[in-house]
Write a protein that holds these residues in place. Structure first.
Motif, PDB file in Angstrom:
ATOM      1  N   CYS A 125       0.034   8.031  -8.476  1.00 26.20           N
ATOM      2  CA  CYS A 125      -1.088   7.606  -7.633  1.00 26.20           C
ATOM      3  C   CYS A 125      -2.311   7.299  -8.484  1.00 26.20           C
ATOM      4  O   CYS A 125      -3.294   6.752  -7.973  1.00 26.20           O
ATOM      5  N   TYR A 128      -4.062   3.873  -8.330  1.00 21.72           N
ATOM      6  CA  TYR A 128      -4.990   3.451  -7.274  1.00 21.72           C
ATOM      7  C   TYR A 128      -6.438   3.805  -7.583  1.00 21.72           C
ATOM      8  O   TYR A 128      -7.342   3.329  -6.885  1.00 21.72           O
ATOM      9  N   PRO A 131      -9.204   5.063  -3.967  1.00 26.99           N
ATOM     10  CA  PRO A 131      -8.902   4.007  -2.997  1.00 26.99           C
ATOM     11  C   PRO A 131     -10.081   3.778  -2.051  1.00 26.99           C
ATOM     12  O   PRO A 131     -10.792   4.725  -1.705  1.00 26.99           O
ATOM     13  N   VAL A 136      -3.901   5.634   1.386  1.00 28.04           N
ATOM     14  CA  VAL A 136      -3.745   4.474   0.502  1.00 28.04           C
ATOM     15  C   VAL A 136      -2.311   3.949   0.598  1.00 28.04           C
ATOM     16  O   VAL A 136      -1.342   4.708   0.489  1.00 28.04           O
ATOM     17  N   ALA A 140      -2.543  -1.600  -1.757  1.00 20.00           N
ATOM     18  CA  ALA A 140      -3.940  -1.422  -2.182  1.00 20.00           C
ATOM     19  C   ALA A 140      -4.101  -1.927  -3.617  1.00 20.00           C
ATOM     20  O   ALA A 140      -3.129  -1.975  -4.381  1.00 20.00           O
ATOM     21  N   VAL A 142      -4.676  -2.072  -7.523  1.00 17.02           N
ATOM     22  CA  VAL A 142      -4.350  -1.095  -8.567  1.00 17.02           C
ATOM     23  C   VAL A 142      -5.159  -1.393  -9.820  1.00 17.02           C
ATOM     24  O   VAL A 142      -5.655  -2.498 -10.009  1.00 17.02           O
ATOM     25  N   ASN A 259       5.042   4.891  -2.375  1.00 19.61           N
ATOM     26  CA  ASN A 259       4.285   6.148  -2.453  1.00 19.61           C
ATOM     27  C   ASN A 259       5.188   7.335  -2.135  1.00 19.61           C
ATOM     28  O   ASN A 259       5.989   7.270  -1.193  1.00 19.61           O
ATOM     29  N   THR A 298      -7.973  11.379  -2.140  1.00 22.15           N
ATOM     30  CA  THR A 298      -6.878  10.436  -1.946  1.00 22.15           C
ATOM     31  C   THR A 298      -5.745  11.110  -1.201  1.00 22.15           C
ATOM     32  O   THR A 298      -5.534  12.319  -1.340  1.00 22.15           O
TER      33      THR A 298
END
Ligand code: NAD
Ligand code: WQD
Length: 337
Positions: A125, A128, A131, A136, A140, A142, A259, A298
């Protein structure tokens, strides 16, 4: 037929090796123990009836990797091996790019040369950053704020490019914050030096090895001012890898990023409360300055994992703290390196 698990002596790899064994797959672990112990592999073997081979290899040694493919009937690969400490990567960028990219490139070459086309890859993660929209989702924007983060993004790009033109398919799993341990208490996280992730530090305070926990930041725009993350039980995470391999073997084509989180945000203070419930310890803490480079909050959108992998996390923060604590109590010195 066997699954190659690179970095399989490490924290997430060892739990995934057990989960793979539970599906009846034989496992070949490749590791150079730069951040792990062979004793983790002994613990894996004790938890499964599957064959678990261990080969000590530096994945940056392409010839050695080829020999592994020549020696074992590998049909699928789960690639965990990497350096993973964000702050260290800022200090040692060359070592991070060398290790995390060379190891992937040599592995991809060996897979292509041997007609092995199913890859599950560890991403994070971290790609990101902070975010703008929560939860997120995979679409989204990156980016990266550390050499470690760049190695994860570059790895995703390399894999995507290879899958576009060669007979290879990949699940790129973007993990949120893995914590917890195997419920047996025999397999867990064993940080090499001084831990810098939250849960190992909380557990050190709970067992009296450290006096207080420093909470980095009390003025974030969050439920209680402390940072919020999506903590995921390492056994849930391991099961996501099995689901991802099953989808690849079932005929999924191309590379896709997914994710792997619970979809729930937990603040540092909420996590301390959960650790108190699990351990019965007071866990004193002090609110300190924000840590440089930290984001406020997040948590993951989990719809794609549910749709594509048919997987959702089933363990909550209390399960995570209870299992991490059991591991800590049964193994106060980790694997005793
Ligand atoms: P870990 O350090 O416990 O496991 C990594 C393993 O890879 C170790 O056993 C290490 O010895 C091995 N390794 C590293 N370089 C190697 C090389 N060149 N050759 C052979 N073996 C090598 O880390 P982990 O927490 O299990 O993480 C696994 C993967 O998940 C990593 O790619 C990491 O970047 C990613 N990830 C971890 C987290 C996290 O918070 N733990 C979060 C997101 C993503
Ligand atoms: C969690 C929360 C801290 C220590 C890191 C990597 C990320 C990914 C996961 C690999 C934050 C707070 C922490 C302490 C605290 N790894 N904290 N006191 O920073 O979310 O993510 O691991 O890909 O790339 O950056 O995890 O466990 O360090 O911190 O208050 O002593 O705990 O500020 O809010 P992080 P963490």
């Amino acid at each position: 037929m066997a699954v190659l698990v690179t970095g399989g002596a490490g924290y997430i790899g060892s739990h995934t090796a057990v989960a793979l064994g539970e599906t009846g797959r034989d496992v070949v672990i490749v590791d150079n123990f730069v951040n792990s112990s062979p004793r983790a592999v002994e613990a894996v073997r004790a938890l499964t009836t599957a064959e678990v081979a261990l080969v000590e290899v530096d994945l940056c040694d392409g010839e050695a990797v080829r020999r592994v493919f020549a020696q074992y009937p590998i049909t699928e690969v789960v690639h965990f091996a990497a350096h993973k400490a964000v702050a260290e990567s800022v200090e040692k960028p060359v070592a991070y790019y060398r290790n995390n990219l060379d190891s992937l490139l040599g592995l991809l070459e060996a897979m292509l040369d041997n007609g092995v086309g199913s890859l599950v890859h560890s991403s994070s993660c971290t790609v990101y950053g902070q975010p703008e929209v929560l939860p997120v989702s995979e679409s989204a924007p990156v980016g990266a704020e550390s050499p470690y983060g760049w190695t994860k993004l570059m790895s995703e790009q390399i894999i995507t490019d290879v899958c576009a033109v060669r007979p290879m398919d990949a699940m790129i799993l973007r993990y949120f914050n893995p914590v917890g341990a195997h419920p047996s208490g025999t397999l867990g996280e064993d940080p090499n030096d001084i831990p810098n992730n939250l849960v190992p530090l909380v557990m050190e305070v709970a067992c009296g090895r450290r006096e207080t926990l420093q909470v980095f930041g009390g003025d974030y725009d969050t439920v209680d001012g402390s940072g919020v993350r999506d903590y995921i039980h390492v056994v849930d995470l391991a099961e996501a890898h099995v689901a991802a391999l099953d989808v690849l073997v079932g005929g999924h084509r191309g590379a896709v990023a997914v994710n792997v989180g619970t979809g729930t945000g937990t603040s540092v203070l909420e996590l301390i409360e959960a650790a108190r419930r699990a351990t019965g310890a007071a866990i004193p803490y002090e609110i300190c300055e924000r840590r440089a480079g930290d984001i406020a909050k997040t948590w993951a959108a989990t719809d794609l994992a549910a749709e594509l992998l048919g997987w959702r996390a089933t363990r909550d923060i209390d399960d995570m703290m209870r299992d991490h604590w059991r591991w800590q109590c049964q193994n106060p010195d980790g694997y005793g390196r």
